[in-house]
Scaffold this motif. Structure first.
Motif, PDB file in Angstrom:
ATOM      1  N   TYR A  34       4.536  -8.070   4.368  1.00 23.68           N
ATOM      2  CA  TYR A  34       5.056  -8.283   3.019  1.00 23.68           C
ATOM      3  C   TYR A  34       5.268  -9.766   2.759  1.00 23.68           C
ATOM      4  N   ASP A  48      -5.002  -7.991   1.351  1.00 24.20           N
ATOM      5  CA  ASP A  48      -3.866  -7.099   1.437  1.00 24.20           C
ATOM      6  C   ASP A  48      -3.758  -6.540   2.855  1.00 24.20           C
ATOM      7  N   ARG A  68      -0.756  -5.348   3.901  1.00 16.97           N
ATOM      8  CA  ARG A  68       0.456  -4.563   3.973  1.00 16.97           C
ATOM      9  C   ARG A  68       0.121  -3.146   4.420  1.00 16.97           C
ATOM     10  N   HIS A  88      -0.068   0.485   4.157  1.00 16.04           N
ATOM     11  CA  HIS A  88       0.013   1.413   3.044  1.00 16.04           C
ATOM     12  C   HIS A  88       0.559   2.767   3.455  1.00 16.04           C
ATOM     13  N   LYS A 103      -1.432   3.298  -2.075  1.00 18.75           N
ATOM     14  CA  LYS A 103      -1.465   1.853  -2.249  1.00 18.75           C
ATOM     15  C   LYS A 103      -0.525   1.423  -3.366  1.00 18.75           C
ATOM     16  N   GLU A 104      -0.503   2.208  -4.447  1.00 23.33           N
ATOM     17  CA  GLU A 104       0.336   1.816  -5.570  1.00 23.33           C
ATOM     18  C   GLU A 104       1.805   1.848  -5.208  1.00 23.33           C
ATOM     19  N   HIS A 150       2.613  -1.098  -3.210  1.00 23.84           N
ATOM     20  CA  HIS A 150       2.641  -2.354  -3.958  1.00 23.84           C
ATOM     21  C   HIS A 150       3.799  -2.385  -4.934  1.00 23.84           C
ATOM     22  N   ASN A 151       3.979  -1.314  -5.686  1.00 23.20           N
ATOM     23  CA  ASN A 151       4.952  -1.357  -6.767  1.00 23.20           C
ATOM     24  C   ASN A 151       6.368  -1.136  -6.306  1.00 23.20           C
ATOM     25  N   TYR A 203       6.923  -3.059  -1.784  1.00 22.25           N
ATOM     26  CA  TYR A 203       6.737  -4.505  -1.826  1.00 22.25           C
ATOM     27  C   TYR A 203       7.709  -5.135  -2.793  1.00 22.25           C
TER      28      TYR A 203
END
Lengths: 445, 349
Positions: free
Chosen positions: B142, B160, B162, B164, B304-305, B308-309, B312
């Protein structure tokens, strides 16, 4: 003729020799040697003596006494230990009414014992299962083997104390005879916990490693896994239970077969399923049934035969002769080497056997004294009672005596009275008589 | 400066919600075909060209079949020591993090798949804090992304790395979760998407399986552990019903295999035992196909979303608040002190 006689004599002497080996028979050997009659080491008997019956006597005695066996199961929770025990002995040791340790929550490693008496064909077996719930379940498992070691040592100590007593009539054997160690079927090798545990316990108890839940592994994986485990066991010099070598051909073949398949991969189950019309114990999967007693599916039958049918006595012997003796020599050596009681807090066996016997004698003596005192007390009490009784009776007698005397006196007085009366009457009568005589004389003049 | 956001508060998904004070746009009928719907096609073409990243982490004790499962999932040897059973590497003394990347292609779509393995997890005698190296690694990823984002000259496409998705392997004891499992999931369910999976489930019969799953679900609920898909991020009824179905079936009981066998005139992946062949893709035998469909075919983008949203963003918010404004170079923090002075006015009764 004479030759025959000599031979017969020699045979009789040989017979004698067997029964009474102390006799001096050397003088007779000469003629025997002359006739080339060599004596063998093992003498063949001419008749039936009967000591071939000895094993039967031992057998009958032991059957009457019954057998004891203590089995310990160690392994992480969820490896199927309780199920395997149930399957081995065909009983529900852990049943829904008395759930096994897996269903109870435990915080620390504990050691639990459960006893069950099994009877089969007139033979009794007192089976003790020692379970170790909580082993290897915590996040930090350091020293989780300590309670197990303490338990085994304490059983040895009990036996040692019982053996050293003066009065040894009852000696129950609760030492752990065998430890079944369950290895998780990861397929890779031993975990550090397994290695640590086995290293610490291989000198104290017979360890038999088992691969639990072996229906997870395919045959190839199983082979690889077993090889890996045996390699690691040898690498760390862990001494697992060794099957004894026998002279018998068949038995040694069996032993070799077992040795090849160590560690045994087992599957436990007590649910009965129908397979091709036969009823077998096994586990039902959507893709087939894993049978417990099928030699190709798992090694359960080998384990059962070895543990119960062939090697139970040997396990007990090894425990007695090797592990227990190690413990005993270590314990006693620690005491005598130092001379002083180093381990004062560790219990009864800190004193040497002589001191212990002294103590026992003193105990005995005090007991005797106490008994003596009690007897004396009782005696005195009885004596007092008797005296009391005698006094009473004496008093009684006295009274009666008095009474009788009084009676007698009274009678005496009466008698005296009567006599006086009589005397008076006599005197009065005499007086009267004299008067009469006087009158008579007076009348005659 | 805004108030200190406590890390438990999760920001809502960054999907633009319909603002309530604006009147909904009026729908006008189209008079002809314009071609707005071709945007989907354009997006597809773009994604195919750029490809996308997916990072999956597998956590569990050694010997639970992690590598085999990942190989089975992606139908190729993407994980180390997949076929050879010889243990040339000993169990490491501390938890290590090993990541292996592959680029796999299917139907013109390229995917850079990274498998992050954690050998040594839960294998020691003392497993205290064995999740710390893992937590550190996730936060490091992150941090890396954050640094790239905050840079003045940003790259066109930030790599990316990170994590998932984290597949957590539960040992099939049949009784309950182990203490270690609960501790790990407690510490990490707020940092990464955890999907719990029952490993080597060919040990369990059907009844044992359902019982075990129920117990695991109950225990997770009791400890307040939320696994992916998290209930709070269901956007609408459709999502909720889909995800509810998935949640009922979790944790998935899987069997992994990379060997093929002949059965019913077909070649299938499976494990051959003396009493039958365990088919990996047969839904009656194990739930591998469910897991694969869920993870790859329907929820890959969602994973993934969410990472990320939500995860993260939580990390970012925490970092920015801690530093009082993130400067790529400076790290000194004069602001919070003033801030606390303001807050510490004594109140008189």
């Amino acid at each position: 003729m004479s030759w025959g006689f000599y031979v017969l004599q020699s045979q009789i002497r040989a017979f004698d020799d067997l029964l009474f080996p102390q006799k001096e028979n050397s003088c007779l050997l000469k003629p025997l040697i002359v006739f080339g009659f060599a004596l063998q080491q093992q003498k063949n008997l001419e008749g039936y003596v009967g000591f071939a019956n000895l094993p039967n006597q031992v057998y009958r005695k032991s059957v009457k006494r019954g057998f004891e066996f203590t089995l310990m199961v160690v392994g992480e929770s969820g490896l199927g230990k309780s199920t395997l025990i149930n399957s081995l002995f065909l009983t529900d040791l852990y049943s829904p009414e008395y759930p096994g340790p897996s269903h109870r929550i435990k915080k620390t490693v504990q050691v639990e014992q459960s006893k069950v008496l099994i009877k089969e064909g007139g033979v009794q077996l007192l089976l003790t299962i020692v379970d170790t719930p909580g082993f290897g379940d915590a996040v930090d498992n350091s020293n989780c083997w300590q309670p197990v070691i303490d338990h085994i040592d304490s059983k040895f100590e009990d036996y040692l104390n019982a053996e050293s007593r003066v009065n040894r009539r009852q000696m129950p054997d609760s030492r752990v005879h065998c430890c079944l160690y369950f290895i998780a079927p990861s397929g890779h090798g031993l975990k550090p916990l397994d290695i640590e545990f086995m290293k610490r316990l291989h000198e104290k108890v017979n360890i038999i490693p088992l691969i639990a839940k072996a229906d997870t592994l395919t045959p190839e994986e199983c082979q690889q896994f077993k090889k890996q485990i045996m390699r690691e066991i040898q690498e760390h010099k862990i001494k697992i239970y060794e099957f004894p070598e026998t002279d018998d051909e068949e038995e040694s073949k069996l032993v070799k077969k077992i040795k090849d398949r160590l560690p045994l991969a087992v599957v436990g189950s007590n649910t009965i399923i129908e397979v091709n019309g036969k009823r077998v114990r096994g586990r039902q999967y959507p893709w087939g049934v894993a049978e417990v007693e099928n030699g190709e599916h798992c090694d359960f039958t080998i384990l059962r035969n070895m543990l119960i049918r062939t090697h139970m006595q040997d396990l007990k012997d090894v425990t007695n002769n090797v592990h227990y003796e190690n413990y005993r020599s270590r314990k006693l050596a620690a005491v005598t080497y130092n001379g002083v009681d180093n381990n004062k807090n560790k219990g009864q066996l800190t004193k040497s056997p002589l001191a212990q016997m002294e103590e026992e004698r003193r105990e005995h003596v005090t007991k005797m004294k106490k008994m003596e005192m009690e007897m004396e007390q009782v005696f005195e009490m009885k004596v007092k009672e008797k005296i009391q009784k005698l006094k009473d009776s004496e008093g009684e007698l006295q009274r009666r005596h008095e009474q009788m005397r009084k009676n007698l006196e009274a009678q005496h007085k009466e008698l005296e009275e009567k006599r006086r009366q009589l005397e008076e009457e006599k005197v009065s009568w005499e007086a009267q008589q004299r008067m009469l005589e006087q009158q008579k004389l007076d009348a005659s003049r | 400066m805004s108030e200190i956001v406590p890390p438990e508060v999760r920001p809502k998904p960054a999907v633009p919600a319909k603002p309530s004070h604006v009147a909904p746009p009026s729908r006008s009928a189209l008079l002809g075909y314009i071609g707005i719907d071709t945007i989907i096609e354009q997006m597809r073409k773009k994604t195919m060209k750029t490809g996308f990243d997916f990072n999956i982490m597998v956590v569990g004790q050694s010997g639970l079949g992690k590598s085999t499962l990942v190989n089975t999932l992606f139908k190729s040897q993407v994980s180390r020591r997949s076929t050879s059973w010889s243990r040339d590497e000993k169990i490491p003394k501390t938890v290590e993090i090993k990541s292996v990347s592959h680029v796999i292609e299917e139907g013109g779509v390229k995917m850079k798949l990274t498998v992050i393995d954690t050998p040594g997890f839960g294998d020691q005698i003392n497993n205290e804090n064995c999740w710390e190296p893992i937590s550190k690694y996730i936060n490091e990823q992150y941090e890396k992304f954050l640094k790239e984002e905050v840079n003045i000259a940003r790259k066109k496409r930030i790599p990316d790395t990170r994590v998932h998705c984290c597949l957590y392997f539960i040992s099939p004891t049949g009784h309950s979760l182990r203490q270690l499992d609960i501790e790990f999931m407690k510490h990490l369910s707020r940092v990464v998407n955890i999907i719990p999976v029952i490993a080597k489930s060919d040990t369990l019969t059907l009844d044992e399986k359902t019982e075990f799953k129920q117990k695991v679900r109950k225990e997770l609920e009791a400890c307040g552990i939320e696994c992916y898909p998290q209930k709070e991020f269901d956007e609408d009824m459709e999502d909720k019903s889909d995800n509810d179905k998935i949640r009922e079936a979790m944790p998935f009981a899987v069997v992994g295999s990379d060997k093929e066998y002949q059965a019913n005139a077909k070649r299938i992946l499976g494990r051959k035992t003396p009493w039958g062949v365990v088919e990996v893709e047969n839904p009656n035998h194990c739930e591998f196909s469910l897991l694969r469909d869920f993870m790859i075919r329907s929820h890959l983008q969602d994973l993934k979303e969410v990472t990320h949203n939500i995860h993260y963003e939580t990390y970012r918010a925490k970092r920015l608040n801690d530093n009082g404004g993130l400067h790529p170079i400076s790290s000194s923090v004069p602001m919070p002190i003033k801030h606390t002075q303001v807050m510490c006015k004594p109140t008189k009764f």
